[in-house]
Scaffold this active site. Structure first.
Site, PDB file in Angstrom:
ATOM      1  N   THR A 184       0.870  -1.181   0.000  1.00 49.46           N
ATOM      2  CA  THR A 184       0.000   0.000   0.000  1.00 49.46           C
ATOM      3  C   THR A 184       0.908   1.232   0.000  1.00 49.46           C
ATOM      4  O   THR A 184       2.095   1.134   0.323  1.00 49.46           O
ATOM      5  CB  THR A 184      -0.895   0.028   1.249  1.00 49.46           C
ATOM      6  OG1 THR A 184      -0.041   0.068   2.392  1.00 49.46           O
ATOM      7  CG2 THR A 184      -1.787  -1.188   1.327  1.00 49.46           C
ATOM      8  N   GLU A 329      -5.872  -3.899  -1.027  1.00 51.33           N
ATOM      9  CA  GLU A 329      -6.259  -5.062  -0.215  1.00 51.33           C
ATOM     10  C   GLU A 329      -7.408  -5.851  -0.819  1.00 51.33           C
ATOM     11  O   GLU A 329      -7.746  -6.921  -0.329  1.00 51.33           O
ATOM     12  CB  GLU A 329      -6.670  -4.599   1.196  1.00 51.33           C
ATOM     13  CG  GLU A 329      -5.529  -4.098   2.057  1.00 51.33           C
ATOM     14  CD  GLU A 329      -5.266  -2.603   1.908  1.00 51.33           C
ATOM     15  OE1 GLU A 329      -5.626  -2.046   0.846  1.00 51.33           O
ATOM     16  OE2 GLU A 329      -4.705  -2.005   2.844  1.00 51.33           O
ATOM     17  N   LYS A 439     -16.078  16.367  10.536  1.00 49.53           N
ATOM     18  CA  LYS A 439     -17.215  16.140  11.423  1.00 49.53           C
ATOM     19  C   LYS A 439     -17.722  17.474  11.952  1.00 49.53           C
ATOM     20  O   LYS A 439     -17.063  18.124  12.744  1.00 49.53           O
ATOM     21  CB  LYS A 439     -16.799  15.219  12.573  1.00 49.53           C
ATOM     22  CG  LYS A 439     -17.929  14.391  13.073  1.00 49.53           C
ATOM     23  CD  LYS A 439     -17.437  13.222  13.903  1.00 49.53           C
ATOM     24  CE  LYS A 439     -18.597  12.268  14.186  1.00 49.53           C
ATOM     25  NZ  LYS A 439     -18.230  11.159  15.008  1.00 49.53           N
ATOM     26  N   TRP A 444     -21.265  13.971   9.523  1.00 47.30           N
ATOM     27  CA  TRP A 444     -20.165  13.969   8.563  1.00 47.30           C
ATOM     28  C   TRP A 444     -20.492  14.778   7.318  1.00 47.30           C
ATOM     29  O   TRP A 444     -21.514  14.555   6.670  1.00 47.30           O
ATOM     30  CB  TRP A 444     -19.834  12.537   8.144  1.00 47.30           C
ATOM     31  CG  TRP A 444     -19.128  11.760   9.208  1.00 47.30           C
ATOM     32  CD1 TRP A 444     -18.265  12.251  10.140  1.00 47.30           C
ATOM     33  CD2 TRP A 444     -19.226  10.357   9.460  1.00 47.30           C
ATOM     34  NE1 TRP A 444     -17.813  11.239  10.952  1.00 47.30           N
ATOM     35  CE2 TRP A 444     -18.386  10.064  10.563  1.00 47.30           C
ATOM     36  CE3 TRP A 444     -19.922   9.306   8.859  1.00 47.30           C
ATOM     37  CZ2 TRP A 444     -18.234   8.779  11.069  1.00 47.30           C
ATOM     38  CZ3 TRP A 444     -19.773   8.040   9.359  1.00 47.30           C
ATOM     39  CH2 TRP A 444     -18.934   7.772  10.453  1.00 47.30           C
TER      40      TRP A 444
HETATM   41  P1  ADP Z   1      -3.696   3.561  -0.977  1.00 50.88           P
HETATM   42  O1  ADP Z   1      -4.707   3.146   0.090  1.00 50.88           O
HETATM   43  O2  ADP Z   1      -2.395   2.987  -0.769  1.00 50.88           O
HETATM   44  O3  ADP Z   1      -3.789   5.012  -1.331  1.00 50.88           O
HETATM   45  P2  ADP Z   1      -5.281   2.095  -2.793  1.00 50.88           P
HETATM   46  O4  ADP Z   1      -5.250   2.112  -4.254  1.00 50.88           O
HETATM   47  O5  ADP Z   1      -5.331   0.798  -2.120  1.00 50.88           O
HETATM   48  O6  ADP Z   1      -4.066   2.890  -2.339  1.00 50.88           O
HETATM   49  O7  ADP Z   1      -6.437   3.052  -2.317  1.00 50.88           O
HETATM   50  C1  ADP Z   1      -7.682   2.560  -1.976  1.00 50.88           C
HETATM   51  C2  ADP Z   1      -8.543   3.711  -1.573  1.00 50.88           C
HETATM   52  O8  ADP Z   1      -8.747   4.607  -2.648  1.00 50.88           O
HETATM   53  C3  ADP Z   1      -9.933   3.290  -1.157  1.00 50.88           C
HETATM   54  O9  ADP Z   1      -9.966   2.835   0.174  1.00 50.88           O
HETATM   55  C4  ADP Z   1     -10.711   4.578  -1.355  1.00 50.88           C
HETATM   56  O10 ADP Z   1     -10.575   5.452  -0.265  1.00 50.88           O
HETATM   57  C5  ADP Z   1     -10.028   5.197  -2.537  1.00 50.88           C
HETATM   58  N1  ADP Z   1     -10.795   4.910  -3.754  1.00 50.88           N
HETATM   59  C6  ADP Z   1     -10.589   3.963  -4.668  1.00 50.88           C
HETATM   60  N2  ADP Z   1     -11.499   4.040  -5.664  1.00 50.88           N
HETATM   61  C7  ADP Z   1     -12.311   5.069  -5.360  1.00 50.88           C
HETATM   62  C8  ADP Z   1     -13.459   5.668  -5.977  1.00 50.88           C
HETATM   63  N3  ADP Z   1     -13.944   5.239  -7.137  1.00 50.88           N
HETATM   64  N4  ADP Z   1     -14.023   6.705  -5.344  1.00 50.88           N
HETATM   65  C9  ADP Z   1     -13.567   7.179  -4.173  1.00 50.88           C
HETATM   66  N5  ADP Z   1     -12.489   6.669  -3.552  1.00 50.88           N
HETATM   67  C10 ADP Z   1     -11.871   5.631  -4.127  1.00 50.88           C
END
Ligand code: ADP
Length: 541
Positions: A184, A329, A439, A444
């Protein structure tokens, strides 16, 4: 009683063998680091992956060993995907945008034995070779003519393959064997390793290929702009091998001009990537007054896709947008946004409200919302909660960590760290990451909605909302805006625009203009950095 069906393991090598046998002539086209366009086929990719597996065996790579890549999306990276996993070793794809100390950390943590790199990243390979004792060999992904002079001892990819045989006896692995490893981005703390298996990868390939998911098919020419160092390029290489889709790989050319050339020349029908890449492509299309002619579908994920972007592709270019959500994940696909029969015939404006959501879960991923009180929340489209997921392609633990460290609950769900709603039709909408929520008075504010509304204004290029301390409400939103090139919108103008699009109490208490927003290794806005930068900021009203 057990069924009497064959216990064939789900293996990545089977996907490649299938591609070779049944889609052998289908093209794989790459823009190379050296410059020219490279044309090959799934058959040739399979033969060269076999050569590579022999070469890796010669280099001493054993089942379970980690083999790293720091590379763009090209045919050589594709060969590594199948050769390394196919032989039972683990492909560790490294994000070249990681800060140097994190890069050293992930190579050391993974104990990578061999490191493959594109010559663009020679400095990073030098760093890993010097600082990480596990690295026994480094291989430049090029030919003898382009071997970098400043990394003595580096092997050369083409020379490594040349003497080897074009067939390899891919081992009959247990399908739960580890196949690839992706860390990550480490926006909070050090990166954590997600270790995929052959089983999870093959099941995910079936999942994403479904019509109501990303619909990967032999009828498509697929261009994954999402990098192969980011969550296995969303699994597209595997699904393309399985379905026989022509694959077009952009190499280092991720800018609008290079992408448009490739789309036109190869007749690309299906695009996949993050919103920032599409913002660049759309800006380029506008500047050259062109529209897309071959593209039928644009999959947008990794960050929230603004409604204005959906409209730009659908109305301006006749391409259908599939908004998708996932994480490292979750392999990554969790949800994809496609319309239901009930949406047929409703006005386009109304469908946009649905399309802006992150979509419905695909079979294999179960979703639920949990409140701060630990109780499950209703799927009414209004109540938000902590999004949890489970399924055969969701991580059960991080590499070299106990399962509890993953944040999973005792009952086997993974806590995503996202705040979401789910409506009665199953459409999930992310309102925030839990660490970024604003918040206000116990409720939220959705920073994603606020940002989406702001970037819909033609004078706004990028926007980020952060919560700052407020004496009465606890927190209130501050909106940071990067102006579009050549535009000069006023605060009042943006405020008036937002007022017609947001509920009153979501309106930012202040709007500030900034030159740029801090972006992390996976192309996402670093809200934590922004909160630090504006820690002393005070609202005047
Ligand atoms: P990192 O967590 O390392 O930045 P990831 O690619 O695993 O990289 O990121 C996942 C996160 O990206 C998700 O938990 C979410 O918060 C955000 N995310 C992914 N796709 C979307 C989407 N279509 N809209 C909003 N947030 C998104």
């Amino acid at each position: 009683m057990f069924g009497l069906m064959m216990d064939e393991p789900l293996l990545i090598s089977r996907q490649l063998a299938f591609a070779q046998r049944f889609h052998g002539a289908v093209e794989v086209v790459s823009r190379t680091v050296e410059g020219p366009i490279h044309r090959t086929s799934w058959g040739a990719v399979a033969r060269r992956a076999a050569q590579l597996a022999h070469a890796l065996t010669r280099l001493g790579v054993k089942p379970g060993d980690r083999v790293a890549t720091i590379a763009w999306n090209t045919h050589r990276h594709l060969e590594l995907y199948f050769a390394v996993s196919g032989m039972g070793a683990v492909l560790h794809t490294i994000n070249p945008r990681l800060p140097p100390d994190q890069l050293v950390y992930v190579v050391s943590h993974a104990e990578d034995s061999v490191l493959f790199f594109d010559t663009t990243f020679t400095k990073l390979a030098q760093l890993a070779a010097a600082r990480c004792p596990s690295v026994r060999a480094v291989v430049a992904m090029t030919d003898a003519a382009h071997l970098p002079a400043d990394l003595p001892g580096a092997l050369e990819y083409e020379g490594l393959l040349a003497p080897e045989q074009e067939a390899f006896a891919w081992p009959e692995l247990d399908e739960r064997t580890a196949s690839s490893l992706c860390y990550t981005s480490g926006t909070s703390g050090f990166p954590k390793g997600v270790l995929y298996s052959h089983r999870s990868t093959v099941l995910h390939s079936y999942g994403i290929a479904m019509a109501d998911a990303l619909a990967i098919s032999a009828a498509d020419v697929t261009l994954p702009v999402v990098p192969m160092f980011h969550v296995n390029a969303w699994g597209i290489p595997y699904a393309a091998a399985m379905t026989g889709s022509k694959l077009v790989l952009p190499g280092p050319g991720m800018d609008g001009k290079s992408l448009l050339e490739l789309i036109d020349d190869e007749g690309v029908t299906s695009l996949l990537g993050v919103p920032t890449v599409w913002a660049n492509l759309l800006a380029h299309l506008k500047s050259v007054d062109r529209s897309l002619t071959t593209v039928r579908k644009v999959v947008i994920g990794g960050a929230a896709c603004p409604t204005s972007m959906i409209r730009a592709f659908e109305e301006g270019h006749g391409a259908r947008v599939v908004h998708a959500w996932g994480m490292t994940e979750t392999s990554p696909l969790g949800t994809a946004n496609v319309m239901l029969p009930k949406h047929q015939g409703i006005p386009y404006e109304a469908t946009l409200a649905v399309k802006a959501k992150q979509g419905r879960p695909i079979f294999g991923v179960d979703l639920r919302l949990i409140g701060d009180d630990g109780l499950e929340k209703p799927h009414d489209g209004a109540t938000s909660g902590h999004l949890q997921v489970r399924g055969p392609w969701v991580a059960s633990a991080y590499f070299k960590q106990e399962p509890t460290d993953v944040g999973t609950h005792a009952d086997g769900w993974f806590a995503t760290g996202d705040i979401a709603t789910i409506d009665p039709d199953g459409y999930m909408q992310i309102t925030d990451r839990s660490k970024d929520v604003i918040k206000s008075g116990g409720e939220w504010v959705s920073s994603i909605d606020l940002e989406n509304a702001a970037v819909g204004h033609p004078g706004v290029a990028q926007a980020a909302a952060i919560g700052l301390a407020h004496p009465k409400w606890g927190e209130r939103p501050l909106l940071l805006v990067v102006r579009a090139p050549g535009a000069d919108p006023s605060r009042e103008e943006i405020g008036a625009w937002l007022e017609t699009r947001l509920v009153k109490w979501w309106m930012p208490d202040a709007i500030e203009f900034v030159e740029a927003l801090p972006i992390g290794a996976t192309g996402k806005i670093l809200k934590r950095t922004l909160r630090e930068q504006f820690a002393e900021y005070r609202f005047t009203t």
